[in-house]
Design a protein around this motif. Structure first.
Motif, PDB file in Angstrom:
ATOM      1  N   UNK A  91      10.825   0.605   3.396  1.00 39.46           N
ATOM      2  CA  UNK A  91      10.871   1.896   2.701  1.00 39.46           C
ATOM      3  C   UNK A  91       9.715   2.791   3.137  1.00 39.46           C
ATOM      4  N   UNK A  92       8.517   2.234   3.263  1.00 36.54           N
ATOM      5  CA  UNK A  92       7.353   3.022   3.680  1.00 36.54           C
ATOM      6  C   UNK A  92       7.525   3.539   5.103  1.00 36.54           C
ATOM      7  N   UNK A  93       8.015   2.695   5.987  1.00 32.06           N
ATOM      8  CA  UNK A  93       8.194   3.100   7.389  1.00 32.06           C
ATOM      9  C   UNK A  93       9.256   4.188   7.494  1.00 32.06           C
ATOM     10  N   UNK A  94      10.349   4.041   6.772  1.00 30.65           N
ATOM     11  CA  UNK A  94      11.447   5.007   6.885  1.00 30.65           C
ATOM     12  C   UNK A  94      11.113   6.368   6.288  1.00 30.65           C
ATOM     13  N   UNK A  95      10.078   6.451   5.460  1.00 29.66           N
ATOM     14  CA  UNK A  95       9.645   7.737   4.914  1.00 29.66           C
ATOM     15  C   UNK A  95       8.911   8.580   5.945  1.00 29.66           C
ATOM     16  N   UNK A  96       8.466   7.952   7.015  1.00 26.74           N
ATOM     17  CA  UNK A  96       7.662   8.631   8.031  1.00 26.74           C
ATOM     18  C   UNK A  96       8.583   9.217   9.098  1.00 26.74           C
ATOM     19  N   UNK A  97       8.529  10.528   9.324  1.00 27.21           N
ATOM     20  CA  UNK A  97       9.352  11.113  10.390  1.00 27.21           C
ATOM     21  C   UNK A  97       9.022  10.476  11.735  1.00 27.21           C
ATOM     22  N   UNK A  98      10.038  10.147  12.497  1.00 26.63           N
ATOM     23  CA  UNK A  98       9.848   9.548  13.808  1.00 26.63           C
ATOM     24  C   UNK A  98       9.376   8.110  13.746  1.00 26.63           C
ATOM     25  N   UNK A  99       9.670   7.451  12.645  1.00 25.39           N
ATOM     26  CA  UNK A  99       9.208   6.075  12.469  1.00 25.39           C
ATOM     27  C   UNK A  99       9.752   5.153  13.551  1.00 25.39           C
ATOM     28  N   UNK A 100       9.050   4.064  13.748  1.00 27.83           N
ATOM     29  CA  UNK A 100       9.473   3.058  14.712  1.00 27.83           C
ATOM     30  C   UNK A 100      10.259   1.945  14.046  1.00 27.83           C
ATOM     31  N   UNK A 101      10.450   0.877  14.780  1.00 26.50           N
ATOM     32  CA  UNK A 101      11.221  -0.261  14.289  1.00 26.50           C
ATOM     33  C   UNK A 101      10.342  -1.200  13.470  1.00 26.50           C
ATOM     34  N   UNK A 102      11.024  -2.011  12.644  1.00 20.76           N
ATOM     35  CA  UNK A 102      10.334  -3.001  11.831  1.00 20.76           C
ATOM     36  C   UNK A 102      10.896  -4.378  12.164  1.00 20.76           C
ATOM     37  N   UNK A 103      10.002  -5.301  12.484  1.00 21.17           N
ATOM     38  CA  UNK A 103      10.394  -6.691  12.725  1.00 21.17           C
ATOM     39  C   UNK A 103       9.669  -7.563  11.712  1.00 21.17           C
ATOM     40  N   UNK A 104      10.316  -8.651  11.326  1.00 22.87           N
ATOM     41  CA  UNK A 104       9.701  -9.598  10.404  1.00 22.87           C
ATOM     42  C   UNK A 104       9.901 -11.008  10.930  1.00 22.87           C
ATOM     43  N   UNK A 105       8.895 -11.835  10.722  1.00 25.03           N
ATOM     44  CA  UNK A 105       9.030 -13.239  11.079  1.00 25.03           C
ATOM     45  C   UNK A 105       8.416 -14.091   9.985  1.00 25.03           C
ATOM     46  N   UNK A 106       8.951 -15.288   9.851  1.00 27.31           N
ATOM     47  CA  UNK A 106       8.436 -16.213   8.844  1.00 27.31           C
ATOM     48  C   UNK A 106       8.835 -17.627   9.193  1.00 27.31           C
ATOM     49  N   UNK A 107       8.232 -18.548   8.487  1.00 24.85           N
ATOM     50  CA  UNK A 107       8.532 -19.960   8.708  1.00 24.85           C
ATOM     51  C   UNK A 107      10.007 -20.225   8.403  1.00 24.85           C
ATOM     52  N   UNK A 108      10.605 -21.136   9.155  1.00 20.29           N
ATOM     53  CA  UNK A 108      12.024 -21.428   8.951  1.00 20.29           C
ATOM     54  C   UNK A 108      12.296 -21.954   7.546  1.00 20.29           C
ATOM     55  N   UNK A 109      11.305 -22.512   6.891  1.00 19.66           N
ATOM     56  CA  UNK A 109      11.485 -23.009   5.526  1.00 19.66           C
ATOM     57  C   UNK A 109      11.426 -21.881   4.491  1.00 19.66           C
TER      58      UNK A 109
END
Length: 119
Positions: A65-83
């Motif tokens: 939500x924070x990223x999408x509020x910014x004009x010209x925002x970039x991509x968002x990636x997330x990573x976490x433990x498989x568990x």
């Protein structure tokens, strides 16, 4: 937009990511709080935000939500433990552009950074 924000409190892991970001021609900034993320995004939109889901402050829905509020925002990636299946599912549901396990991210960090920075 020549920066990548890394939302994490794991400073040991950040050095590997910083190397991949530097190899892609960008600079990386580490952020560990939502207020810090919003301040950085407001000052300068980032080419990408990478979220470490093991970080206690990392709420994927709030980050997207924070990223999408910014004009010209970039991509968002997330990573976490498989568990952490619940957190991975929440990141996908929040609208992250890429959601992978920590092992996948670790093995493919250069490719992931390059794909996030591609238009």
């Amino acid at each position: 937009m020549n920066s990548v924000l890394f939302f994490s409190d794991d400073l040991m892991f950040s050095s590997k990511i910083a190397g991949a970001v530097a190899n892609s021609g960008a600079q990386m900034r580490c952020i560990s709080t939502m207020s810090g993320l919003i301040d950085q995004l407001t000052a300068t939109p980032a080419a990408a935000v990478i979220v470490d889901l093991s970080c206690a402050a990392a709420d994927p829905a709030a980050v997207v939500a924070a990223v999408k509020k910014i004009p010209g925002h970039g991509k968002v990636a997330a990573f976490g433990a498989h568990v952490q299946a619940g957190k991975l599912i929440a990141a996908e549901a929040a609208g992250c552009d890429l959601v992978i396990t920590r092992g996948q991210f670790n093995a493919q960090v250069e490719q992931v950074v390059a794909s996030l920075r591609a238009d």
